[in-house]
Each structure stands twice: as C-alpha cells, then as structure tokens.
Design an enzyme around this catalytic site. Structure first.
Site, PDB file in Angstrom:
ATOM      1  N   HIS A 194     -43.619  14.851  12.540  1.00 21.41           N
ATOM      2  CA  HIS A 194     -44.323  15.114  13.664  1.00 21.41           C
ATOM      3  C   HIS A 194     -43.514  14.691  15.034  1.00 21.41           C
ATOM      4  O   HIS A 194     -43.561  13.568  15.366  1.00 21.41           O
ATOM      5  CB  HIS A 194     -45.641  14.887  13.508  1.00 21.41           C
ATOM      6  CG  HIS A 194     -46.434  15.778  14.326  1.00 21.41           C
ATOM      7  ND1 HIS A 194     -46.830  15.110  15.667  1.00 21.41           N
ATOM      8  CD2 HIS A 194     -47.275  16.893  14.325  1.00 21.41           C
ATOM      9  CE1 HIS A 194     -47.411  16.162  16.786  1.00 21.41           C
ATOM     10  NE2 HIS A 194     -47.588  17.468  15.486  1.00 21.41           N
ATOM     11  N   GLU A 228     -54.670  20.716   5.643  1.00 22.47           N
ATOM     12  CA  GLU A 228     -55.286  20.497   7.395  1.00 22.47           C
ATOM     13  C   GLU A 228     -53.877  20.210   7.885  1.00 22.47           C
ATOM     14  O   GLU A 228     -53.430  18.815   8.133  1.00 22.47           O
ATOM     15  CB  GLU A 228     -56.076  19.578   7.371  1.00 22.47           C
ATOM     16  CG  GLU A 228     -56.887  19.148   8.678  1.00 22.47           C
ATOM     17  CD  GLU A 228     -58.256  18.724   8.512  1.00 22.47           C
ATOM     18  OE1 GLU A 228     -58.595  18.199  10.057  1.00 22.47           O
ATOM     19  OE2 GLU A 228     -58.578  17.939   7.608  1.00 22.47           O
ATOM     20  N   LEU A 229     -53.622  20.687   8.907  1.00 29.21           N
ATOM     21  CA  LEU A 229     -52.260  20.892   9.717  1.00 29.21           C
ATOM     22  C   LEU A 229     -52.859  19.441  10.756  1.00 29.21           C
ATOM     23  O   LEU A 229     -53.216  18.665  11.453  1.00 29.21           O
ATOM     24  CB  LEU A 229     -52.162  21.995  11.048  1.00 29.21           C
ATOM     25  CG  LEU A 229     -51.293  22.339  11.977  1.00 29.21           C
ATOM     26  CD1 LEU A 229     -49.646  22.466  10.719  1.00 29.21           C
ATOM     27  CD2 LEU A 229     -51.267  22.990  12.897  1.00 29.21           C
ATOM     28  N   ASP A 230     -50.991  19.034  10.176  1.00 29.98           N
ATOM     29  CA  ASP A 230     -50.553  17.801  10.663  1.00 29.98           C
ATOM     30  C   ASP A 230     -52.086  16.555  10.380  1.00 29.98           C
ATOM     31  O   ASP A 230     -52.014  15.526  11.891  1.00 29.98           O
ATOM     32  CB  ASP A 230     -51.001  18.237  12.782  1.00 29.98           C
ATOM     33  CG  ASP A 230     -49.712  18.808  12.748  1.00 29.98           C
ATOM     34  OD1 ASP A 230     -48.255  18.145  11.778  1.00 29.98           O
ATOM     35  OD2 ASP A 230     -49.211  19.167  14.155  1.00 29.98           O
ATOM     36  N   ALA A 231     -52.861  16.297   9.424  1.00 32.08           N
ATOM     37  CA  ALA A 231     -53.703  15.749   9.329  1.00 32.08           C
ATOM     38  C   ALA A 231     -53.423  14.775   8.325  1.00 32.08           C
ATOM     39  O   ALA A 231     -54.484  14.623   7.708  1.00 32.08           O
ATOM     40  CB  ALA A 231     -54.803  16.222   9.520  1.00 32.08           C
TER      41      ALA A 231
END
Length: 286
Positions: A194, A228-231
């Site tokens: 990310h 869960e996006l980017d988590a």
C-alpha cells in the site's frame, strides 16, 4: 537429511509448561533446536512460538511429524500450528498492472537467488510489462478485467494459479480490488503493498494529498489482503522524512523506493516462515 530442517509456528492460550512441552517433543525424538523464539501477549492471554530444528537425526518421518504433534501436544494444549520444511520452495505468483518499480525489485532479488522461492508466472490486466517478464524469462499472462467480467477473469486467474501450484500471491501495485471469493481462496497468502503508511491518505493520488497537507513523513505498508479493503494484518512498514523543498515528483520517487523495500521485506518474512497471523495482527519473529 543433510541440512533438512523443520519450522513450526504455534499459538495457543497461555499456560504453564508450553515451552517445555514443545522442546521436549523435539528433544526426545532426536531433533536439534537451531532457533527458538516465543512471545506472550498478556492482553490476549495468548502464547506464540517459532521453533526451527535439524531433522538429520529426528526419528519421526517428515510426513508423520504433523500427525504426531497434533495427537501428543496440540490437542492437549489447544495449540494451532503450521509446520514447514526448508527443502520445499514455496511457489509465488506476482500480479501487476502498469507500474514496474516493485516488479523490477522482486525480479532482481529472485534472479540473484536472495529468496528460497519459485516464481513461475506473472499475471496482469495490461500488456505494458510483458517485456519485463520476457527479459527475465518468466511467463506473463494478460487477463483484462473490468467490473462486468470480474468473476469470469478471476476464475481464469485461479485456474492458472492452481495449474502452477501457487502457494502465495504478491500484488506488486496490481490496481484491482479482489473479490471476497478470491481472497478466501488464499487466506493470509496474498501480500499487498500500500502506497501509504496506513492509516493515511486514501484515494488514487496519496502523494499529491500528502503534498497538499505539507506532511513531514511519508510511508508504505505491506499487509495480507482480507475482505476488508486495506485493513488486513500488517507485515511491514517504513517511513522517510520529507521537507517543504520536496515536490510531488520527489514524494512519488521517495515513496516508490519505500514501496520496493517494504514489499521485499514482507515477501522475505513470508518465505522464511517468520510471520504468524493471529486475529488481525501479525507476530513477526526475528
């Protein structure tokens, strides 16, 4: 079994006698412990351990070790564990879009023999980086994906991964959101980079947003992909300082340097079996 080693990653409720039990299993069966690291999370009341041992004189056959450990120790102490062997090379697939900086870094490390890994194929949604794959002699598959054909294309991707016996996936700036179904097929086996120090600036142009805010550090985060996006559980992060003299292009350049090193560290930790995922966190063994 020259230089044949086993690695076990364990977590369980914390309780007396865990270290003694695990080391006893190895010692009484003729194993020689090479590395041992443990951690207790008092808040979670959880015990974590990584042990690596020499199998040269180990009396239990490799194919029976997991069964023996489960029966004799894991059931008794409510342990969850994963067992690995150093003579198996995990097989990695890389997903890319158009940006090449992470891909070049991965391929340079791979061809230099830095990692005990196989890289049989690269999958992309664009033709742009085919020449890079061909330069390194690696298969390159283009599967053009959009919101209307995502299910069909992901089925093709999964077929390619299965055909090549892929163990884990690296998203090297692959600019697509994976479906829940795809992610669940590779739990804690999809590594993403990310382009921010999470949590941070969201959107397609994080460095521009950081520039507008006049931030003094920028960062990059590598994590396992979850629904869960980017988590997902964070594997590695790093930062670099910037000043008012840095332009947007300076931020992009410095950020991409961070992305390369953070992603490569995360891949290395995963390949070397040093990451233990517990809930939505990671324990990183040295």
């Amino acid at each position: 079994m020259k230089d044949s080693r086993a690695i076990i990653l364990i977590y369980s409720p914390d309780q007396p006698g865990l270290v003694a039990a695990i080391t006893d299993f190895i010692n009484v069966n003729g194993g020689n412990i090479i590395r041992l690291e443990q951690h207790v999370d008092k808040q979670e009341d959880a015990f974590f351990m990584r042990v690596e041992w020499d199998l040269e004189k180990f009396i239990i056959p490799k194919e029976k070790i997991s069964e023996y450990f489960q029966t004799m120790y894991a059931n008794k102490y409510d342990m969850t564990f994963r067992l690995y062997f150093n003579d198996y090379k995990p097989r990695m697939a890389v997903f890319v879009s158009k940006m090449s900086h992470c891909l070049f870094d991965i391929l340079a490390r791979y061809t230099a023999g830095e990692w005990n890994v196989e890289l049989p194929l690269i999958i992309s949604n664009h033709e742009d980086l085919r020449w890079v794959a061909e330069k390194f002699g690696i298969e390159y598959h283009v599967l053009k994906i959009n919101k209307d054909n995502k299910e069909e294309i992901e089925a093709q991707q999964k077929a390619l991964l299965k055909e090549n016996n892929i163990d884990f996936i690296v998203l090297a700036r692959y600019m697509q959101i994976l479906t829940d179904d795809f992610i669940k097929s590779y739990p804690n086996r999809i590594i993403n980079i990310h382009h921010s120090f999470l949590p941070a600036f969201i959107g397609a142009k994080p460095y521009h947003a950081a520039y507008e805010r006049g931030v003094k550090i920028i960062g990059a985060t590598s994590h396992y992909v979850t629904t869960e996006l980017d988590a997902g559980p964070i594997i590695e992060q790093d930062i670099t300082r910037i000043t008012h003299r840095d332009s947007v292009s300076d931020l992009v350049r410095k950020g991409q340097d961070l992305e390369k090193i953070v992603l490569s560290h995360a891949i290395e930790y995963h390949i070397n079996r040093r990451v233990l995922v517990y809930k939505n966190k990671t324990i990183l063994f040295s």
